[in-house]
Design a protein around this motif. Structure first.
Motif, short mmCIF file in Angstrom:
data_model
loop_
_atom_site.label_atom_id
_atom_site.label_comp_id
_atom_site.label_asym_id
_atom_site.label_seq_id
_atom_site.Cartn_x
_atom_site.Cartn_y
_atom_site.Cartn_z
N TYR A 13 -35.05 -59.69 20.72
CA TYR A 13 -33.91 -58.90 21.16
C TYR A 13 -32.68 -59.76 21.37
CZ TYR A 13 -34.84 -60.73 25.88
OH TYR A 13 -35.02 -61.55 26.96
N VAL A 14 -31.53 -59.08 21.33
CA VAL A 14 -30.26 -59.68 21.73
C VAL A 14 -29.63 -58.72 22.75
CG1 VAL A 14 -27.92 -60.32 21.05
CG2 VAL A 14 -29.86 -60.95 19.60
N VAL A 15 -29.25 -59.26 23.89
CA VAL A 15 -28.51 -58.53 24.92
C VAL A 15 -27.06 -58.98 24.86
CG1 VAL A 15 -28.16 -58.26 27.40
CG2 VAL A 15 -30.48 -58.16 26.45
N LEU A 16 -26.14 -58.03 24.78
CA LEU A 16 -24.72 -58.33 24.73
C LEU A 16 -24.04 -57.76 25.97
CD1 LEU A 16 -24.08 -57.61 20.96
CD2 LEU A 16 -24.35 -59.84 22.04
N ARG A 17 -23.49 -58.65 26.80
CA ARG A 17 -22.83 -58.25 28.04
C ARG A 17 -21.32 -58.38 27.88
NH1 ARG A 17 -26.40 -62.21 31.93
NH2 ARG A 17 -28.31 -60.94 32.12
N TYR A 18 -20.59 -57.33 28.25
CA TYR A 18 -19.14 -57.37 28.16
C TYR A 18 -18.53 -56.39 29.14
CZ TYR A 18 -20.49 -53.72 24.80
OH TYR A 18 -21.09 -52.63 24.19
N PHE A 19 -17.23 -56.54 29.36
CA PHE A 19 -16.53 -55.66 30.29
C PHE A 19 -15.88 -54.49 29.58
CE2 PHE A 19 -16.50 -59.45 33.14
CZ PHE A 19 -17.06 -58.85 34.25
N PHE B 119 -26.06 -62.84 25.33
CA PHE B 119 -24.72 -63.37 25.05
C PHE B 119 -23.67 -62.57 25.82
CE2 PHE B 119 -26.79 -64.28 20.82
CZ PHE B 119 -26.78 -65.68 20.94
N ASN B 120 -22.70 -63.28 26.38
CA ASN B 120 -21.48 -62.63 26.86
C ASN B 120 -20.51 -62.45 25.71
OD1 ASN B 120 -22.32 -62.64 29.54
ND2 ASN B 120 -21.17 -64.47 30.08
#
Length: 324
Positions: free
Chosen positions: A161-167, A248-249
């Motif tokens: 998996y890839v988790v992408l965190r952003y605002f 990843f951010n």
């Protein structure tokens, strides 16, 4: 074939617009916040809910799914505080159904559109992936719970998996065909543009006495196409076995103040905003900005749009759109 959950929503539709140039695409969306008109005619669209396990099993049995990209979530912070059941049901329980079905059908590649709200109110101006996660509302907590599930499922079932965190996703596609349409609208840039279109009387700034250069809060804004490309790069890395599981951010590394955003909207539209000063909102930090150094280094992702181009594409969409 790639399954995109929530692909008729704002960010999901922009991702699909990029993905169809490389892959066959199926979109599953219940249209609670999405719009089918945002989808390219070449996309296979299925209207339905993640809570419908029979439907999920039918999709995975019928189509040769290589990977799943998950954008579908309830995402209003205030609503999550008032109605947490909705958020744990839609964001956690429904995602569990999806992951369980994927594992049963041997699908091991997953990309999760998460949020920097998982960090809560960090004690640092520049957030990196190792910054402690301490969400302060059910929305952020529900997203973090999914991240915990992914970690456990990866260890036990071989899920990659890839988790992408952003605002803050912002802007619209350069073709002007798809853009941001929420009801109610809670995002700063479309709210300003709606005001400049005459649809709102004023723009409120909540506090101008923060320890920032102009006294207003600084937030991270990323163009929605840059976000879409980050998902696409991550997908390709998973399909090529270049990644196992990563978080990843996605951030611009600097941020923009509320006043800077208002000025950019005024410049793009050649219109003047009527601004009203309000008291600070409880829990609003002075600055929230995410570092994207990790994904830049590992996958070569670089955002292409600055604030001016974000606003210009958003204005093109908002000033020409047909509301549906």
């Amino acid at each position: 074939m790639i399954l995109v959950i929530g692909g008729a929503g704002y960010i999901g539709s922009h991702f699909v617009e990029e993905l169809i140039n490389e892959q066959d695409v199926i979109v599953l969306d219940n249209l609670s916040t999405g719009h089918s008109y945002l989808l390219n005619e070449n996309v296979k669209f299925i209207e339905g809910n993640l809570g419908d396990i029979d439907l999920l099993n039918e999709i995975f049995s019928t189509y040769q799914i290589e990977a799943v990209i998950h954008f579908a979530a309830s995402s209003l912070v205030g609503e999550s505080v008032i109605n947490p059941i909705k958020y744990y049901e839609n964001n956690v329980s429904a995602t569990f159904n999806l992951l369980q079905t994927m594992i049963a059908h041997g699908v091991k590649n997953f990309i999760f559109s998460s949020t920097a709200a998982t960090y809560g109110i960090p004690n640092t101006d520049l957030i990196i992936e190792s910054t402690a996660t301490s969400p302060i509302n059910p929305y952020g907590k529900s997203k973090l719970m999914v991240e915990w599930m992914l970690e456990d499922f990866s260890k036990s079932y071989g899920l990659s998996y890839v988790v992408l965190r952003y605002f803050n996703a912002a802007g619209a596609h350069k073709n002007g065909r798809i853009g941001e349409s929420h009801s109610p609208e809670t995002h700063l840039i479309p709210i300003i543009l709606e005001h400049l279109l005459g649809e709102r009387e004023t723009i409120a700034i909540f506090g101008n006495d923060y320890p920032t250069e102009d006294g207003t809060c600084i937030r991270d804004y990323i163009h929605v196409t840059d976000l879409a490309n980050a998902h696409l790069i991550s997908l390709n890395a998973l399909l090529k076995n270049e990644l196992e599981s990563e978080i990843f951010n996605l951030g611009n590394g600097a941020g923009y103040s509320v006043i800077e955003v208002i000025k950019a909207c005024e410049e793009a539209t050649s219109k003047k905003a009527t601004v009203v000063m309000e008291n600070r909102r409880e829990g609003d930090p002075a600055k929230l900005v995410a570092s994207s150094e990790k994904i830049r280094t590992m996958l070569g992702w670089t955002p292409k749009y600055n604030l001016s181009s974000i606003v210009e594409t958003a204005w093109k969409w908002h000033s020409s759109r047909i509301k549906t």
